[in-house]
Scaffold this motif. Structure first.
Motif, short mmCIF file in Angstrom:
data_model
loop_
_atom_site.label_atom_id
_atom_site.label_comp_id
_atom_site.label_asym_id
_atom_site.label_seq_id
_atom_site.Cartn_x
_atom_site.Cartn_y
_atom_site.Cartn_z
N UNK A 200 0.84 -1.20 0.00
CA UNK A 200 0.00 0.00 0.00
C UNK A 200 0.87 1.24 0.00
N UNK A 201 0.49 2.21 -0.84
CA UNK A 201 1.14 3.52 -0.84
C UNK A 201 0.09 4.58 -0.59
N UNK A 202 0.52 5.67 0.04
CA UNK A 202 -0.40 6.76 0.37
C UNK A 202 0.28 8.10 0.13
N UNK A 203 -0.52 9.10 -0.18
CA UNK A 203 -0.06 10.48 -0.18
C UNK A 203 -1.02 11.28 0.68
N UNK A 204 -0.53 12.33 1.31
CA UNK A 204 -1.37 13.12 2.22
C UNK A 204 -0.90 14.57 2.23
#
Length: 253
Positions: A200-204
């Motif tokens: 899983x990858x995320x940006x915020x």
């Protein structure tokens, strides 16, 4: 460092331990609680009976469970928060636009607390839920928030919670974390490359009200749909637009 009350009320502490154990076990009998908490059965029963009388515990046969009174309290608390009022529509819109899983998170006592979530039509189903907590250092939303806090406050959070390893990619070194926070400030958004969950990858991006950071909004997707070329990521601009709208709408409240 963990905060401690100067004059703790022991009875209250014991009731809170009972509540926490009931929550962890999703219900339990008196004997189980007494053994787990190293308390007498009569004492545990007294705590449970008091909680039941006030509507915080329900009894199903011989098993005690937490009541939905906690949901009532949490729901009311959330509904009165300015950030929730203005951000919830944008969370829904961003999930629909991206097709992914979107979260709104705030910081409390050095942890990230999920305030709301929305799923797009191709979103993965993670183990997150409204109210759950997560370490700040191993998530994009956490680093987005930490990047806007004074260095002294970040140090306090690290001292209180440490930098536990969640996956093989988790940042566990203080200097490395501060370097990541500096990169976050430079580009305006934070990233999570399988630091919270493998695959899983995320940006915020942080959300600021009157120059203070009050939360972050994040997009999460499988590595197959988010590569590590962060600067050209297709979700960056929609994320920035959403946070900009949230910050502007604050002034309508």
């Amino acid at each position: 460092m963990e905060k401690r009350a100067k004059h703790p009320v022991r009875t209250t502490e014991k009731s809170l331990k009972v509540i926490a154990e009931l929550n962890r076990r999703n219900g339990a009998r008196v004997t189980t609680l007494a053994n787990e908490l190293d308390m007498g059965k009569s004492a545990v029963h007294n705590h449970l009976s008091t909680l039941e009388e006030h509507g915080y515990v329900v009894k199903d046969g011989n098993t005690y469970r937490l009541s939905l009174r906690f949901l009532d309290i949490g729901g009311q608390l959330r509904s009165e928060m300015d950030i929730y009022k203005v951000a919830e529509p944008q969370v829904e819109a961003l999930a629909e636009e991206s097709g992914e899983l979107v979260h709104l998170v705030v910081e409390e006592n050095g942890e990230g607390v999920y305030l709301c979530r929305a799923k797009g039509d191709q979103a993965v189903d993670l183990d997150t839920y409204v109210g759950c907590r997560h370490p700040m250092h191993s998530s994009a939303f956490g680093k987005a928030i930490l990047s806007q806090l004074p260095t002294e406050r970040v140090d306090e959070i690290i001292d209180q919670h440490g930098l536990p390893r969640v996956t093989s990619e988790t940042i566990t070194d203080r200097d490395a974390l501060f370097e990541a926070l500096e990169r976050t400030r430079e580009r305006g958004f934070a990233v999570d490359g399988e630091e919270r969950l493998e695959g899983l990858r995320c940006i915020a991006a942080p959300i600021r009200f009157d120059s203070d950071v009050i939360g972050a909004i994040s997009i999460s997707a499988p590595t197959a749909r988010i590569d590590d070329d962060w600067e050209s990521n297709e979700y960056v601009e929609p994320l920035r637009r959403a946070t900009n709208v949230i910050e502007l709408n604050k002034y309508k409240i």
